[in-house]
Design an enzyme around this catalytic site. Structure first.
Site, PDB file in Angstrom:
ATOM      1  N   ARG A 155      36.557  35.717  36.997  1.00 28.57           N
ATOM      2  CA  ARG A 155      37.310  34.579  37.504  1.00 28.57           C
ATOM      3  C   ARG A 155      36.737  34.205  38.849  1.00 28.57           C
ATOM      4  NH1 ARG A 155      43.744  34.589  38.392  1.00 28.57           N
ATOM      5  NH2 ARG A 155      43.137  35.923  40.111  1.00 28.57           N
ATOM      6  N   ASP A 176      39.418  46.371  40.020  1.00 31.48           N
ATOM      7  CA  ASP A 176      39.219  47.173  41.237  1.00 31.48           C
ATOM      8  C   ASP A 176      39.973  48.498  41.153  1.00 31.48           C
ATOM      9  OD1 ASP A 176      37.563  45.303  42.343  1.00 31.48           O
ATOM     10  OD2 ASP A 176      39.086  44.409  43.642  1.00 31.48           O
ATOM     11  N   ASP A 236      44.545  44.068  41.583  1.00 27.93           N
ATOM     12  CA  ASP A 236      43.336  43.709  40.837  1.00 27.93           C
ATOM     13  C   ASP A 236      43.009  44.843  39.854  1.00 27.93           C
ATOM     14  OD1 ASP A 236      40.501  41.844  41.466  1.00 27.93           O
ATOM     15  OD2 ASP A 236      40.456  43.583  40.146  1.00 27.93           O
ATOM     16  N   THR A 294      37.888  28.813  42.565  1.00 27.06           N
ATOM     17  CA  THR A 294      38.445  27.841  41.610  1.00 27.06           C
ATOM     18  C   THR A 294      39.401  28.489  40.613  1.00 27.06           C
ATOM     19  OG1 THR A 294      36.686  28.229  40.011  1.00 27.06           O
ATOM     20  CG2 THR A 294      36.263  26.578  41.706  1.00 27.06           C
TER      21      THR A 294
HETATM   22  C1  PRP Z   1      40.827  39.722  35.820  1.00 24.14           C
HETATM   23  C2  PRP Z   1      41.533  40.201  34.564  1.00 24.14           C
HETATM   24  C3  PRP Z   1      41.399  39.030  33.645  1.00 24.14           C
HETATM   25  C4  PRP Z   1      41.499  37.861  34.589  1.00 24.14           C
HETATM   26  C5  PRP Z   1      42.880  37.281  34.498  1.00 24.14           C
HETATM   27  O1  PRP Z   1      39.465  39.825  35.668  1.00 24.14           O
HETATM   28  O2  PRP Z   1      40.997  41.394  34.054  1.00 24.14           O
HETATM   29  O3  PRP Z   1      40.180  39.000  32.917  1.00 24.14           O
HETATM   30  O4  PRP Z   1      41.274  38.366  35.905  1.00 24.14           O
HETATM   31  O5  PRP Z   1      42.992  36.135  35.252  1.00 24.14           O
HETATM   32  P1  PRP Z   1      43.218  34.691  34.602  1.00 24.14           P
HETATM   33  O6  PRP Z   1      44.271  34.842  33.556  1.00 24.14           O
HETATM   34  O7  PRP Z   1      43.675  33.865  35.768  1.00 24.14           O
HETATM   35  O8  PRP Z   1      41.912  34.220  34.044  1.00 24.14           O
HETATM   36  P2  PRP Z   1      38.463  39.494  36.871  1.00 24.14           P
HETATM   37  O9  PRP Z   1      38.057  38.064  36.850  1.00 24.14           O
HETATM   38  O10 PRP Z   1      39.044  40.000  38.172  1.00 24.14           O
HETATM   39  O11 PRP Z   1      37.167  40.296  36.476  1.00 24.14           O
HETATM   40  P3  PRP Z   1      36.923  41.889  36.363  1.00 24.14           P
HETATM   41  O12 PRP Z   1      37.673  42.368  35.157  1.00 24.14           O
HETATM   42  O13 PRP Z   1      35.457  41.972  36.182  1.00 24.14           O
HETATM   43  O14 PRP Z   1      37.415  42.539  37.626  1.00 24.14           O
HETATM   44  N1  URA Z   2      43.473  39.583  37.780  1.00 26.51           N
HETATM   45  C1  URA Z   2      43.938  40.775  38.208  1.00 26.51           C
HETATM   46  O1  URA Z   2      43.240  41.800  38.108  1.00 26.51           O
HETATM   47  N2  URA Z   2      45.173  40.833  38.738  1.00 26.51           N
HETATM   48  C2  URA Z   2      45.952  39.745  38.837  1.00 26.51           C
HETATM   49  O2  URA Z   2      47.097  39.865  39.312  1.00 26.51           O
HETATM   50  C3  URA Z   2      45.452  38.511  38.396  1.00 26.51           C
HETATM   51  C4  URA Z   2      44.207  38.465  37.862  1.00 26.51           C
END
Ligand code: PRP
Ligand code: URA
Length: 209
Positions: free
Chosen positions: A104, A203, A200, A108
């Protein structure tokens, strides 16, 4: 409209509390996510069809039920979806696995796809898209759209925690997709994080920041 199923089993709710807790360390976070994923897999497979076969017990011949050859596919959204994959595979060890890499954009909040690798027969499989977090819904919608563009038609979504905004967005974009969550939280904050959520997910699973 796809249904929203809240998996409210006490074991799931108990473990989810530790997952939310900011004091839970990386090791314990991973373990709880893995366990909740297994328990949620039990709920999400509740409606898979059975067929009756004949079996010989030590005592008598009887009619008994087995799962009727359903072909499943698990689609974790990288990275955080990987944290739930092994837990689901414990119950569904014969499922094939496809990976969709999405992140994400922090400004944006739009999803950016950077990787996709799917089983060759993915179109014939009933798919479960796996991601701990359903926030704005952008990542889930993009992953499901990618799968549909490749001919997939039977798709369910599995999340630990969803925001109402994300559920509504997925239901509007993909009304054929049922969503299974352990909790439906209150709202998104100005950074697109779920409140109260768990922070997160990527993380916390991998110790990054
Ligand atoms: C997080 C989560 C989802 C997304 C959700 O991933 O694991 O994939 O955000 O957010 P949304 O519904 O607003 O799209 P992230 O983009 O942080 O990537 P990562 O899993 O690599 O940390
Ligand atoms: N992605 C995450 O990991 N946590 C949130 O709360 C939203 C998006």
């Amino acid at each position: 409209m796809g249904k929203l199923v809240i998996c409210d089993h006490p074991l799931i709710q108990h473990k989810l509390t530790f997952i939310r807790d900011v004091r839970t360390n990386t090791k314990e976070f991973r373990e709880h996510v893995d366990e909740v994923a297994t328990l949620m897999a039990y709920e999400i497979t509740r409606d898979i069809p059975l067929e009756t076969i004949t079996v010989q017990t030590p005592v008598a011949e009887t009619q008994s039920k087995v799962i009727s050859g359903r072909m499943l596919g698990l689609i974790p959204i990288l990275r955080a979806g990987l944290g739930m994959l092994e837990g689901v595979l414990k119950l569904l060890p014969a499922a094939k696995v496809g990976h969709v890499g999405l992140f994400r954009d922090p400004e944006t909040l739009q999803p950016v796809e950077y990787y996709i690798k799917l089983p060759t027969d993915v179109q014939e499989r009933e798919l479960i898209v796996i991601d701990p977090m359903l926030a704005t819904g952008g990542s889930a919608i993009a992953a499901i759209t990618s799968l549909k563009n490749r001919g997939c038609t039977q798709i369910k979504m599995m999340n630990l925690i969803a925001a109402p905004e994300g559920v509504a967005a997925v239901q509007a974009a993909h009304p054929d997709v049922d969503i299974y969550v352990a909790a439906l939280d209150d709202h998104l904050n100005e950074h697109g994080y779920i409140v109260p959520g768990l922070g997160d997910a990527g993380d916390r699973l991998y110790g990054t920041k």
